[in-house]
Structures are given as structure tokens and as C-alpha cells.
Design a protein around this motif. Structure first.
Motif, PDB file in Angstrom:
ATOM      1  N   ALA A   1     -22.194 -37.800 -15.023  1.00  0.00           N
ATOM      2  CA  ALA A   1     -21.779 -37.506 -13.770  1.00  0.00           C
ATOM      3  C   ALA A   1     -20.629 -37.849 -12.980  1.00  0.00           C
ATOM      4  O   ALA A   1     -20.025 -36.758 -12.207  1.00  0.00           O
ATOM      5  N   LYS A   2     -19.644 -38.197 -13.527  1.00  0.00           N
ATOM      6  CA  LYS A   2     -18.438 -38.635 -13.925  1.00  0.00           C
ATOM      7  C   LYS A   2     -17.800 -37.461 -14.490  1.00  0.00           C
ATOM      8  O   LYS A   2     -16.255 -36.788 -13.832  1.00  0.00           O
ATOM      9  N   ASN A   3     -17.611 -36.689 -15.606  1.00  0.00           N
ATOM     10  CA  ASN A   3     -17.353 -35.762 -16.125  1.00  0.00           C
ATOM     11  C   ASN A   3     -17.522 -35.040 -15.664  1.00  0.00           C
ATOM     12  O   ASN A   3     -16.210 -33.520 -15.253  1.00  0.00           O
ATOM     13  N   ILE A   4     -18.448 -34.233 -14.784  1.00  0.00           N
ATOM     14  CA  ILE A   4     -18.471 -33.118 -14.251  1.00  0.00           C
ATOM     15  C   ILE A   4     -18.006 -33.453 -12.334  1.00  0.00           C
ATOM     16  O   ILE A   4     -16.800 -32.379 -12.043  1.00  0.00           O
ATOM     17  N   GLU A   5     -17.857 -34.465 -11.721  1.00  0.00           N
ATOM     18  CA  GLU A   5     -16.997 -34.743 -10.543  1.00  0.00           C
ATOM     19  C   GLU A   5     -15.336 -34.630 -11.254  1.00  0.00           C
ATOM     20  O   GLU A   5     -14.709 -34.240  -9.856  1.00  0.00           O
ATOM     21  N   SER A   6     -15.180 -35.199 -11.992  1.00  0.00           N
ATOM     22  CA  SER A   6     -13.983 -34.715 -12.478  1.00  0.00           C
ATOM     23  C   SER A   6     -13.451 -33.691 -12.753  1.00  0.00           C
ATOM     24  O   SER A   6     -11.967 -32.905 -12.527  1.00  0.00           O
ATOM     25  N   GLU A   7     -14.290 -32.252 -13.562  1.00  0.00           N
ATOM     26  CA  GLU A   7     -13.822 -31.037 -13.019  1.00  0.00           C
ATOM     27  C   GLU A   7     -13.980 -30.706 -11.349  1.00  0.00           C
ATOM     28  O   GLU A   7     -13.269 -28.859 -11.002  1.00  0.00           O
TER      29      GLU A   7
END
Length: 152
Positions: free
Chosen positions: A50-56
Motif C-alpha cells: 500500500a505504501k509503495n502504491i501511495e508513493s507512486e
């Protein structure tokens, strides 16, 4: 294994521990701890994802703004070219150009309406040929008349 499957396993083992027959069974307690560890690990992986997706999201927003600015610049450039062409057609008095693949034509348009301040105009001008009267039904009065039993 999926998180909901691990949660299902955890619930099944926890139900076994509620049974007096298995409540002191070390194997069941160990299995519950193992499933709890699997659950914690899976939760951690989902949070990382989820954090990886949010960072995009931020780079995508930046790219959208960049593309919108590029689009606006191209639109403005196109409009400036059209204005430039119009000015030069006016200056030369040439109204049509046949370029082979396409034709360019220019003509002057007359102003279709006059913009005025209606309140100021009506306050100072009562000539009948300059004013139109619009008659509309008074819905409040009609409603009251119907309530009073009148035939409308």
C-alpha cells in the motif's frame, strides 16, 4: 496464502482453543502462534504494498501537471498562429488562399448584439421599440386561487 485464508485458519484454531478438550493442547497453541506469525507477516507485506502504491501517486500527479502544461502551451501556440494568420490576411486584404491540401478563408463578422447594463438602460429609456415585455404566470397566486376553490 491470502490474508483472508490465514484469518480463517486463525479463527478455526482459536475456536479449538475455546473447546475445553483442546484448551491446554501445546500443539494447538503452537499452531495458533504460527498462524499469528503468518498473519502478522502478511499484514506487513500488504502495508508495504500500500505504501509503495501511495508513493507512486505524487510522481503521477507531477506528470499530469506537466502534460497539462504542455497541452496548454500547444493550445496557446495554435491560437497565436491562427491570430497571426488572421492579422496578416486582414493586413493584405486577401480573404481566401488555396493551399492544395486545404483552403484558408477569412471574413469579417458583424457584431450580433450590443452588450448593455439592463437596469441602467431601463431606468433611462422607455421607448417601446427598445423594450420587450415578457408575461409569465404567477404560480403563487395560481396556487392560492386553487386553494380558495377558484376555477383557474
Amino acid at each position: 496464502m491470502k490474508l483472508y485464508e490465514i484469518a480463517e485458519q486463525y479463527q478455526n484454531i482459536a475456536d479449538l482453543l475455546n473447546n475445553p478438550e483442546f484448551s491446554d493442547n501445546d500443539d494447538v497453541i503452537t499452531a495458533l502462534k504460527d498462524v499469528q506469525d503468518d498473519f502478522d507477516h502478511k499484514v506487513q507485506q500488504i502495508v508495504f504494498l500500500a505504501k509503495n502504491i501511495e508513493s507512486e501517486i505524487e510522481p503521477i500527479d507531477v506528470e499530469i501537471k506537466r502534460l497539462q502544461a504542455m497541452k496548454k502551451a500547444r493550445q496557446n501556440h495554435g491560437e497565436r498562429l491562427k491570430t497571426y494568420l488572421k492579422q496578416n490576411l486582414q493586413a493584405t486584404g486577401i480573404h481566401k488562399v488555396d493551399c492544395g491540401l486545404f483552403k484558408v478563408a477569412y471574413r469579417e463578422t458583424e457584431q450580433s448584439a450590443v452588450e448593455i447594463d439592463e437596469d441602467l438602460f431601463l431606468a433611462n429609456n422607455l421607448r417601446e421599440d427598445f423594450v420587450t415585455v415578457k408575461i409569465t404566470p404567477n404560480k403563487t397566486a395560481i396556487k392560492q386561487a386553487l386553494k380558495d376553490g377558484e376555477d383557474v
